[in-house]
Design a protein around this motif. Structure first.
Motif, PDB file in Angstrom:
ATOM      1  N   ALA A 201       0.856  -1.187   0.000  1.00 30.38           N
ATOM      2  CA  ALA A 201       0.000   0.000   0.000  1.00 30.38           C
ATOM      3  C   ALA A 201       0.890   1.234   0.000  1.00 30.38           C
ATOM      4  CB  ALA A 201      -0.919  -0.004   1.220  1.00 30.38           C
ATOM      5  N   TRP A 202       0.430   2.289  -0.643  1.00 28.29           N
ATOM      6  CA  TRP A 202       1.156   3.554  -0.631  1.00 28.29           C
ATOM      7  C   TRP A 202       0.738   4.328   0.617  1.00 28.29           C
ATOM      8  CZ3 TRP A 202       0.829   5.763  -6.319  1.00 28.29           C
ATOM      9  CH2 TRP A 202       1.648   4.979  -7.141  1.00 28.29           C
ATOM     10  N   ILE A 216      -5.568  10.211  -2.624  1.00 30.97           N
ATOM     11  CA  ILE A 216      -5.101   9.513  -3.827  1.00 30.97           C
ATOM     12  C   ILE A 216      -4.142  10.401  -4.615  1.00 30.97           C
ATOM     13  CG2 ILE A 216      -5.821   8.479  -6.016  1.00 30.97           C
ATOM     14  CD1 ILE A 216      -8.464   7.711  -4.638  1.00 30.97           C
ATOM     15  N   PHE A 217      -4.517  11.654  -4.811  1.00 32.74           N
ATOM     16  CA  PHE A 217      -3.651  12.594  -5.524  1.00 32.74           C
ATOM     17  C   PHE A 217      -2.343  12.802  -4.769  1.00 32.74           C
ATOM     18  CE2 PHE A 217      -2.595  17.211  -6.246  1.00 32.74           C
ATOM     19  CZ  PHE A 217      -2.080  17.040  -7.518  1.00 32.74           C
ATOM     20  N   ALA A 218      -2.418  12.975  -3.454  1.00 29.82           N
ATOM     21  CA  ALA A 218      -1.217  13.200  -2.654  1.00 29.82           C
ATOM     22  C   ALA A 218      -0.296  11.987  -2.685  1.00 29.82           C
ATOM     23  CB  ALA A 218      -1.612  13.537  -1.211  1.00 29.82           C
ATOM     24  N   ALA A 219      -0.869  10.782  -2.631  1.00 33.27           N
ATOM     25  CA  ALA A 219      -0.054   9.564  -2.669  1.00 33.27           C
ATOM     26  C   ALA A 219       0.683   9.447  -3.993  1.00 33.27           C
ATOM     27  CB  ALA A 219      -0.931   8.338  -2.428  1.00 33.27           C
ATOM     28  N   ASP A 285     -10.683   7.008 -10.786  1.00 29.41           N
ATOM     29  CA  ASP A 285      -9.417   7.031 -10.060  1.00 29.41           C
ATOM     30  C   ASP A 285      -8.344   6.287 -10.844  1.00 29.41           C
ATOM     31  OD1 ASP A 285     -10.564   8.366  -7.926  1.00 29.41           O
ATOM     32  OD2 ASP A 285     -11.036   6.525  -6.828  1.00 29.41           O
ATOM     33  N   PRO A 286      -7.064   6.605 -10.618  1.00 30.15           N
ATOM     34  CA  PRO A 286      -5.988   5.831 -11.251  1.00 30.15           C
ATOM     35  C   PRO A 286      -5.883   4.439 -10.631  1.00 30.15           C
ATOM     36  CG  PRO A 286      -5.085   7.448  -9.732  1.00 30.15           C
ATOM     37  CD  PRO A 286      -6.551   7.739  -9.829  1.00 30.15           C
ATOM     38  N   ILE A 287      -5.612   3.446 -11.455  1.00 26.30           N
ATOM     39  CA  ILE A 287      -5.453   2.078 -10.973  1.00 26.30           C
ATOM     40  C   ILE A 287      -4.140   1.967 -10.198  1.00 26.30           C
ATOM     41  CG2 ILE A 287      -5.089  -0.316 -11.731  1.00 26.30           C
ATOM     42  CD1 ILE A 287      -6.929   0.283 -14.087  1.00 26.30           C
ATOM     43  N   GLY A 288      -4.150   1.198  -9.127  1.00 25.20           N
ATOM     44  CA  GLY A 288      -2.935   1.019  -8.345  1.00 25.20           C
ATOM     45  C   GLY A 288      -3.196   0.332  -7.033  1.00 25.20           C
ATOM     46  N   VAL A 289      -2.144   0.193  -6.227  1.00 18.91           N
ATOM     47  CA  VAL A 289      -2.256  -0.468  -4.927  1.00 18.91           C
ATOM     48  C   VAL A 289      -3.091   0.403  -4.003  1.00 18.91           C
ATOM     49  CG1 VAL A 289      -0.036  -1.623  -5.208  1.00 18.91           C
ATOM     50  CG2 VAL A 289      -0.128   0.607  -4.076  1.00 18.91           C
ATOM     51  N   PRO A 290      -3.621  -0.166  -2.909  1.00 18.77           N
ATOM     52  CA  PRO A 290      -4.393   0.636  -1.953  1.00 18.77           C
ATOM     53  C   PRO A 290      -3.574   1.791  -1.379  1.00 18.77           C
ATOM     54  CG  PRO A 290      -4.705  -1.708  -1.525  1.00 18.77           C
ATOM     55  CD  PRO A 290      -3.601  -1.598  -2.548  1.00 18.77           C
ATOM     56  N   ILE A 291      -4.264   2.823  -0.948  1.00 21.43           N
ATOM     57  CA  ILE A 291      -3.646   3.979  -0.303  1.00 21.43           C
ATOM     58  C   ILE A 291      -3.876   3.873   1.201  1.00 21.43           C
ATOM     59  CG2 ILE A 291      -3.548   6.497  -0.178  1.00 21.43           C
ATOM     60  CD1 ILE A 291      -2.894   5.426  -2.955  1.00 21.43           C
TER      61      ILE A 291
END
Length: 602
Positions: A201-202, A216-219, A285-291
């Motif tokens: 996770a980020w 999400i944007f900050a991560a 939202d952009p695809i990716g690992v959980p925040i």
């Protein structure tokens, strides 16, 4: 040039912010037509202004020539293209067509365009000027064009794309547009570990005035160079021209790559193959690992010991104090350090397509706890800049896009009945395990969860339903900021029996009974609700709770929190209870919980 006529319908659309626009014929109807670049704010330099173009709507919907005014960047969400203003207030909006689009945010899927010398610069004109004429035929504003499967393009003003798509709060846009990148980075994400570490996770720690939906944007700014470069580039263009007394025209590119969806209002052209966006409604939202979301000013901890030191002592609480229906906003002053604070919602941002998973980080033992906050001094107006000095009579206003996600929950205050009940339950679970051996909080999104910081279920506002104004307003814990009221749902296992507690979030209101030196605020009064469910298994219990709770949350809105009015839908074993503590309580609320259980089991 022939007379321009507004050919789209108009509907009533009201917000609660008054902006002194100083327009000619100020009581006439003035339509927000376009954005015309950034401009240095010489009076309050903690955020730039945006040049906003207006057209007066005359008799027969004839439109006047363009008049330009400066508006603070953080107010751009209120000053949407298509909104109509009179005497500093928005009272209606143009109903442009709404469409959904599949686009590609990777570099091959978009390009920039401008009306400025398109032939010499080999840049296409964004759209036929006659369908939406600007002030100057060779307008210098930049547009981003996304290629569509129709063979046409989706045309978006770079300023609109920046404000609606770069995070959810006005504050994060203000930070990006105002501060050098190293300063902006610290204000957005602080310092939380190594951004190159391998994670499932980020992890991101949000700045003090950012909202949860900025996570999400900050991560991505922290972990994804594409996002960091996009934000940094926006500031670099502003900074390079900020000393000039001329408009600053910036290019804004997407902050993540890959397929994306957008929803927007605007004007179709090129036989419907292309679309000029007036305002963005939402996106994916952009695809990716959980925040994994944390905050610089978080009180989320598994344990908050009595010995913890006080953090944010004397801090001003946000959106607690009741204000008149209309909030006056100024571009010309910074807010006072000690002035009141309020958050207001911009238009709803619709999240559709892929939705990124965001989880809240829980620390171990807290090193500090909130203490001694105040409600701020009375003010005459508000500003969205950086607090500076005092005694100007200017409060601090923050803006954020309202989320479309019905599962988004509100946060519980650090004081009050809900906090007392939860702290009492935590105390019983920790100190009297022979009495209470299980404690959970419940939400639809997360199910049953354990931890010292519970989530509240946000009530669903009324959309498309005609209800009385007082019922419609009751939904919100803060009527100005349009923050929905939350419901706390607790499950306790006490002496082998499962009990559920429901508490309704209270709004603070002024009390005339208090002395001048005492607190001016008291909580609304609602009874608590305790009940049991007949279930043959834990899974059956959750299914029954989920079904009944949806019915309860729907109906309690119409009763404005009076649970006794819903006795016809109560479970078989259920009761209300009052919140009168006893003097023998070492922890406030313990006797309230025990008496409620005794009332139901006895």
């Amino acid at each position: 040039m022939s007379q321009l006529i507004l050919n789209y319908p108009i509907k009533r659309f009201v917000n609660n912010v008054r902006i002194d626009l100083n327009l000619p014929n100020n009581t006439s109807r003035w339509l927000v037509w376009s954005y015309c670049g950034f401009k240095k704010n010489v009076k309050a330099n903690s955020q730039p202004n945006v040049l906003v173009a207006f057209r007066e709507i005359k008799e027969g919907n004839l439109l006047s020539d363009i008049v330009i005014r400066e508006v603070a960047l953080t107010l751009l969400g209120k000053m949407r293209i298509g909104t109509i203003w009179s005497d500093g207030l928005c009272n209606s909006i143009v109903v442009y067509p709404k469409q959904y689009f599949s686009v590609n945010f990777s570099q091959s899927g978009w390009r920039f365009s401008s009306f400025l010398s398109p032939n010499q610069r080999r840049i296409n004109s964004p759209y036929p000027n006659e369908i939406y004429p600007l002030k100057y035929p060779r307008d210098q504003n930049w547009y981003i064009e996304f290629l569509l499967d129709t063979g046409g393009v989706l045309v978006i003003s770079c300023l609109e794309f920046f404000y609606r798509c770069f995070g959810r709060s006005g504050e994060v846009k203000r930070i990006i547009a105002t501060y050098p990148w190293d300063v902006a980075l610290r204000r957005i994400i602080g310092d939380l570990g190594d951004s190159n570490e391998k994670l499932n996770a980020w992890k991101v720690k949000l700045g003090k005035n950012l909202v949860n939906q900025d996570a999400i944007f900050a991560a991505h700014i922290k972990y994804d160079k594409v996002a960091a470069d996009a934000a940094k580039w926006t500031y670099s263009q502003i900074e390079a021209n900020y000393n000039n007394d001329r408009p600053i025209f910036v290019k804004v590119r997407p902050w993540f790559e890959g397929d994306a969806k957008l929803c927007a209002y605007g004007v179709p052209f090129d036989d419907g193959k292309s679309f000029l966006v007036t305002s963005i409604k939402g996106g994916s939202d952009p695809i990716g690992v959980p925040i994994e979301r944390d905050r610089m000013n978080s009180n989320r901890a598994k344990r908050t010991p009595d010995s913890a030191s006080s953090a944010w002592k004397g801090a001003i609480q946000t959106v607690i104090k009741e204000y008149p229906d209309i909030i006056s906003v100024t571009n010309d002053e910074e807010p006072d350090h000690s002035g009141a604070r309020v958050t207001v919602m911009d238009s709803r941002y619709e999240v559709f397509g892929f939705q990124r998973k965001v989880i809240d980080s829980l620390k171990g033992d807290a090193k500090s706890s909130s203490h001694g906050s105040s409600h701020g001094e009375d003010v005459d107006s508000f500003s969205g800049g950086e607090p500076y000095s005092d005694s100007k009579g200017v409060g601090d206003i923050k803006t954020q896009a309202e989320e479309d996600d019905k599962s988004v929950t509100t946060e519980m205050e650090s004081k009050g009945i809900l906090r007392d009940i939860w702290n009492a339950a935590i105390h019983l679970y920790d100190k009297e395990p022979e009495y209470m051996n299980c404690l959970d909080c419940y939400t639809f999104e997360k199910g049953f969860t354990q931890g010292a910081e519970p989530s509240l279920i946000g009530l669903e506002p009324f959309f498309g339903i005609a209800v009385e104004k007082d019922i419609k307003n009751w939904i919100y814990i803060n009527r100005l900021g349009r923050v929905v009221r939350g419901i706390l749902v607790i499950r306790m296992v006490i002496e082998g029996e499962r009990y559920f507690i429901i508490e309704i979030q209270r709004r603070l209101h002024q009390s005339r009974e208090m002395s001048k030196n005492a607190s001016k605020f008291k909580e609304q009064r609602y009874k608590g609700f305790i009940f049991q469910l007949d279930a043959i298994s834990l899974q059956d219990e959750r299914l029954k709770l989920n079904k009944w709770l949806k019915l309860f949350l729907d109906k309690i809105r119409f009763e404005k929190g009076v649970v006794s009015n819903l006795s016809d839908i109560w479970p078989e074993r259920a009761s209300t209870f009052s919140h009168k503590p006893t003097k023998s309580d070492d922890v406030l609320g313990v006797s309230i919980l025990k008496n409620a259980v005794k009332k139901l089991s006895g």
